[in-house]
Design a protein around this motif. Structure first.
Motif, PDB file in Angstrom:
ATOM      1  N   ARG A   1     -16.116 -62.129  31.936  1.00  0.00           N
ATOM      2  CA  ARG A   1     -17.493 -61.970  32.405  1.00  0.00           C
ATOM      3  C   ARG A   1     -17.672 -62.599  33.788  1.00  0.00           C
ATOM      4  NH1 ARG A   1     -22.346 -62.843  28.305  1.00  0.00           N
ATOM      5  NH2 ARG A   1     -23.311 -62.192  30.256  1.00  0.00           N
ATOM      6  N   ARG A   2     -17.062 -63.750  34.006  1.00  0.00           N
ATOM      7  CA  ARG A   2     -17.146 -64.374  35.326  1.00  0.00           C
ATOM      8  C   ARG A   2     -16.465 -63.503  36.384  1.00  0.00           C
ATOM      9  NH1 ARG A   2     -16.539 -69.241  32.153  1.00  0.00           N
ATOM     10  NH2 ARG A   2     -14.265 -69.103  32.303  1.00  0.00           N
ATOM     11  N   LYS A   3     -15.351 -62.889  35.987  1.00  0.00           N
ATOM     12  CA  LYS A   3     -14.629 -62.023  36.920  1.00  0.00           C
ATOM     13  C   LYS A   3     -15.465 -60.787  37.268  1.00  0.00           C
ATOM     14  CE  LYS A   3     -10.198 -59.607  37.447  1.00  0.00           C
ATOM     15  NZ  LYS A   3      -8.892 -59.310  36.800  1.00  0.00           N
TER      16      LYS A   3
ATOM     17  N   GLU B   1     -16.654 -59.689  41.033  1.00  0.00           N
ATOM     18  CA  GLU B   1     -16.336 -58.398  41.648  1.00  0.00           C
ATOM     19  C   GLU B   1     -17.603 -57.681  42.103  1.00  0.00           C
ATOM     20  OE1 GLU B   1     -13.429 -57.672  42.441  1.00  0.00           O
ATOM     21  OE2 GLU B   1     -12.307 -59.108  41.236  1.00  0.00           O
ATOM     22  N   VAL B   2     -18.663 -57.732  41.300  1.00  0.00           N
ATOM     23  CA  VAL B   2     -19.917 -57.097  41.698  1.00  0.00           C
ATOM     24  C   VAL B   2     -20.504 -57.818  42.915  1.00  0.00           C
ATOM     25  CG1 VAL B   2     -22.277 -56.517  40.984  1.00  0.00           C
ATOM     26  CG2 VAL B   2     -20.384 -56.235  39.372  1.00  0.00           C
ATOM     27  N   MET B   3     -20.436 -59.139  42.920  1.00  0.00           N
ATOM     28  CA  MET B   3     -20.900 -59.894  44.081  1.00  0.00           C
ATOM     29  C   MET B   3     -20.117 -59.512  45.336  1.00  0.00           C
ATOM     30  SD  MET B   3     -21.521 -63.757  42.547  1.00  0.00           S
ATOM     31  CE  MET B   3     -21.669 -64.429  44.223  1.00  0.00           C
ATOM     32  N   ALA B   4     -18.802 -59.316  45.182  1.00  0.00           N
ATOM     33  CA  ALA B   4     -17.965 -58.947  46.335  1.00  0.00           C
ATOM     34  C   ALA B   4     -18.396 -57.603  46.915  1.00  0.00           C
ATOM     35  CB  ALA B   4     -16.500 -58.910  45.924  1.00  0.00           C
ATOM     36  N   ILE B   5     -18.744 -56.656  46.042  1.00  0.00           N
ATOM     37  CA  ILE B   5     -19.207 -55.345  46.512  1.00  0.00           C
ATOM     38  C   ILE B   5     -20.525 -55.495  47.266  1.00  0.00           C
ATOM     39  CG2 ILE B   5     -20.074 -53.092  45.757  1.00  0.00           C
ATOM     40  CD1 ILE B   5     -18.065 -53.230  43.443  1.00  0.00           C
ATOM     41  N   ILE B   6     -21.436 -56.279  46.707  1.00  0.00           N
ATOM     42  CA  ILE B   6     -22.737 -56.472  47.350  1.00  0.00           C
ATOM     43  C   ILE B   6     -22.582 -57.179  48.689  1.00  0.00           C
ATOM     44  CG2 ILE B   6     -24.966 -57.655  47.142  1.00  0.00           C
ATOM     45  CD1 ILE B   6     -24.788 -57.132  44.108  1.00  0.00           C
ATOM     46  N   GLU B   7     -21.747 -58.218  48.740  1.00  0.00           N
ATOM     47  CA  GLU B   7     -21.523 -58.940  50.003  1.00  0.00           C
ATOM     48  C   GLU B   7     -20.912 -58.030  51.059  1.00  0.00           C
ATOM     49  OE1 GLU B   7     -19.134 -62.041  48.467  1.00  0.00           O
ATOM     50  OE2 GLU B   7     -20.836 -63.369  47.986  1.00  0.00           O
ATOM     51  N   ALA B   8     -19.984 -57.156  50.630  1.00  0.00           N
ATOM     52  CA  ALA B   8     -19.379 -56.214  51.586  1.00  0.00           C
ATOM     53  C   ALA B   8     -20.431 -55.237  52.106  1.00  0.00           C
ATOM     54  CB  ALA B   8     -18.234 -55.458  50.918  1.00  0.00           C
TER      55      ALA B   8
ATOM     56  N   ARG C   1     -22.103 -47.467  43.102  1.00  0.00           N
ATOM     57  CA  ARG C   1     -22.465 -46.359  42.213  1.00  0.00           C
ATOM     58  C   ARG C   1     -21.421 -46.180  41.115  1.00  0.00           C
ATOM     59  NH1 ARG C   1     -26.630 -43.115  43.695  1.00  0.00           N
ATOM     60  NH2 ARG C   1     -25.834 -41.524  42.266  1.00  0.00           N
ATOM     61  N   ASP C   2     -20.152 -46.314  41.472  1.00  0.00           N
ATOM     62  CA  ASP C   2     -19.091 -46.174  40.474  1.00  0.00           C
ATOM     63  C   ASP C   2     -19.172 -47.288  39.423  1.00  0.00           C
ATOM     64  OD1 ASP C   2     -18.136 -43.928  41.686  1.00  0.00           O
ATOM     65  OD2 ASP C   2     -16.421 -44.892  42.656  1.00  0.00           O
ATOM     66  N   VAL C   3     -19.443 -48.510  39.874  1.00  0.00           N
ATOM     67  CA  VAL C   3     -19.540 -49.645  38.956  1.00  0.00           C
ATOM     68  C   VAL C   3     -20.692 -49.445  37.979  1.00  0.00           C
ATOM     69  CG1 VAL C   3     -20.158 -52.086  38.793  1.00  0.00           C
ATOM     70  CG2 VAL C   3     -18.447 -51.346  40.438  1.00  0.00           C
TER      71      VAL C   3
ATOM     72  N   GLU D   1     -11.817 -54.866  39.477  1.00  0.00           N
ATOM     73  CA  GLU D   1     -10.938 -55.479  40.473  1.00  0.00           C
ATOM     74  C   GLU D   1     -10.212 -54.409  41.288  1.00  0.00           C
ATOM     75  OE1 GLU D   1      -7.765 -59.143  40.657  1.00  0.00           O
ATOM     76  OE2 GLU D   1      -7.671 -57.806  38.925  1.00  0.00           O
ATOM     77  N   ARG D   2      -9.712 -53.392  40.599  1.00  0.00           N
ATOM     78  CA  ARG D   2      -9.024 -52.302  41.307  1.00  0.00           C
ATOM     79  C   ARG D   2     -10.004 -51.522  42.183  1.00  0.00           C
ATOM     80  NH1 ARG D   2      -6.465 -51.887  36.194  1.00  0.00           N
ATOM     81  NH2 ARG D   2      -7.763 -50.114  35.600  1.00  0.00           N
ATOM     82  N   LEU D   3     -11.210 -51.314  41.668  1.00  0.00           N
ATOM     83  CA  LEU D   3     -12.213 -50.571  42.428  1.00  0.00           C
ATOM     84  C   LEU D   3     -12.626 -51.318  43.685  1.00  0.00           C
ATOM     85  CD1 LEU D   3     -14.182 -48.148  42.542  1.00  0.00           C
ATOM     86  CD2 LEU D   3     -15.785 -49.516  41.202  1.00  0.00           C
TER      87      LEU D   3
END
Length: 230
Positions: free
Chosen positions: A136-138, A142-149, A97-99, A82-84
């Motif tokens: 796990r849902r969170k 967060e990973v989806m948000a990175i991909i969408e961005a 890459r960080d994730v 979330e912070r990332l």
């Protein structure tokens, strides 16, 4: 007047954190070997080389160990992601890459922790079970948000973000099952991170294809050392 001695809380907190990490690794290794139900707190204390009363300074029950695992493996990771995701100074590719590096390193260095939670997910006592599933849902969100961005910025190709996120998480999680303790953690982190990035990068760059081939060859070499092809 003599000055009061400097407070020792930071050092004590660090010592407790180190012991807790060792405790979780030891307990999960025993759970994996003997089974959760068959493992006692006395077994864990003996494996750590401390008395059972000494163990009570850190944990009072096996259920509390599961709670600690969820806090460290699931909730802790969700909070970090979330912070990332919120960082404006990193591009989607850098965040990705960080994730992946974070996930792969944790799975490679503490595989038993992930395995126990993965195997026990459907039988975790409440409220820890609900907390684990929400974490796990969170993580997925967060990973989806990175991909969408990354898609919006043109860095990533047009893909279904949920499918891509689940595929990426599955690739990282699977490391806990196949990684050998004799292998190089950082080499594995670098290879899987490259694979994840190249899986999503927008096409059109000649280097993208070359990097993908190289990454596949690198991970194939790692897997051959772990489980040679016949």
């Amino acid at each position: 007047m003599a000055q009061a001695p400097a407070p020792k809380e930071p050092r004590s907190a660090l010592s407790r954190q180190l012991v807790t990490s060792e405790l979780l690794d030891t307990a999960t290794a025993l759970f994996a070997e003997k089974g959760y139900e068959s493992t006692t707190l006395l077994d864990i204390a003996k494996a750590l080389g401390i008395s059972r009363p000494g163990l009570y300074n850190y944990v009072s029950s096996k259920e509390e160990l599961l709670t600690m695992l969820v806090e460290q493996v699931s909730q802790g990771l969700a909070d970090v992601l979330e912070r990332l995701t919120a960082r404006a100074d990193l591009s989607p590719t850098e965040k990705l890459r960080d994730v992946v590096a974070l996930l792969v390193r944790q799975r490679a260095e503490h595989p038993d922790q992930f395995r126990i939670l993965d195997r026990s997910e459907t039988v975790l006592p409440e409220p820890v079970g609900s907390e684990h599933r929400e974490a796990r849902r969170k993580i997925l969100r967060e990973v989806m948000a990175i991909i969408e961005a990354g898609i919006d910025s043109g860095e990533f190709r047009q893909v279904d973000a949920r499918t891509a996120a689940l595929s990426l998480l599955g690739m990282c999680n699977w490391v806990a099952w196949w990684f050998s303790r004799d292998s190089d953690v950082e080499e594995t982190v670098a290879t899987v991170t490259d694979l994840a990035q190249n899986m999503l990068l927008a096409q059109g760059s000649a280097s993208t294809s070359a990097e993908t081939v190289r990454s596949v060859e690198e991970i194939r070499m790692i897997l051959d050392r772990i489980a040679p092809r016949r």
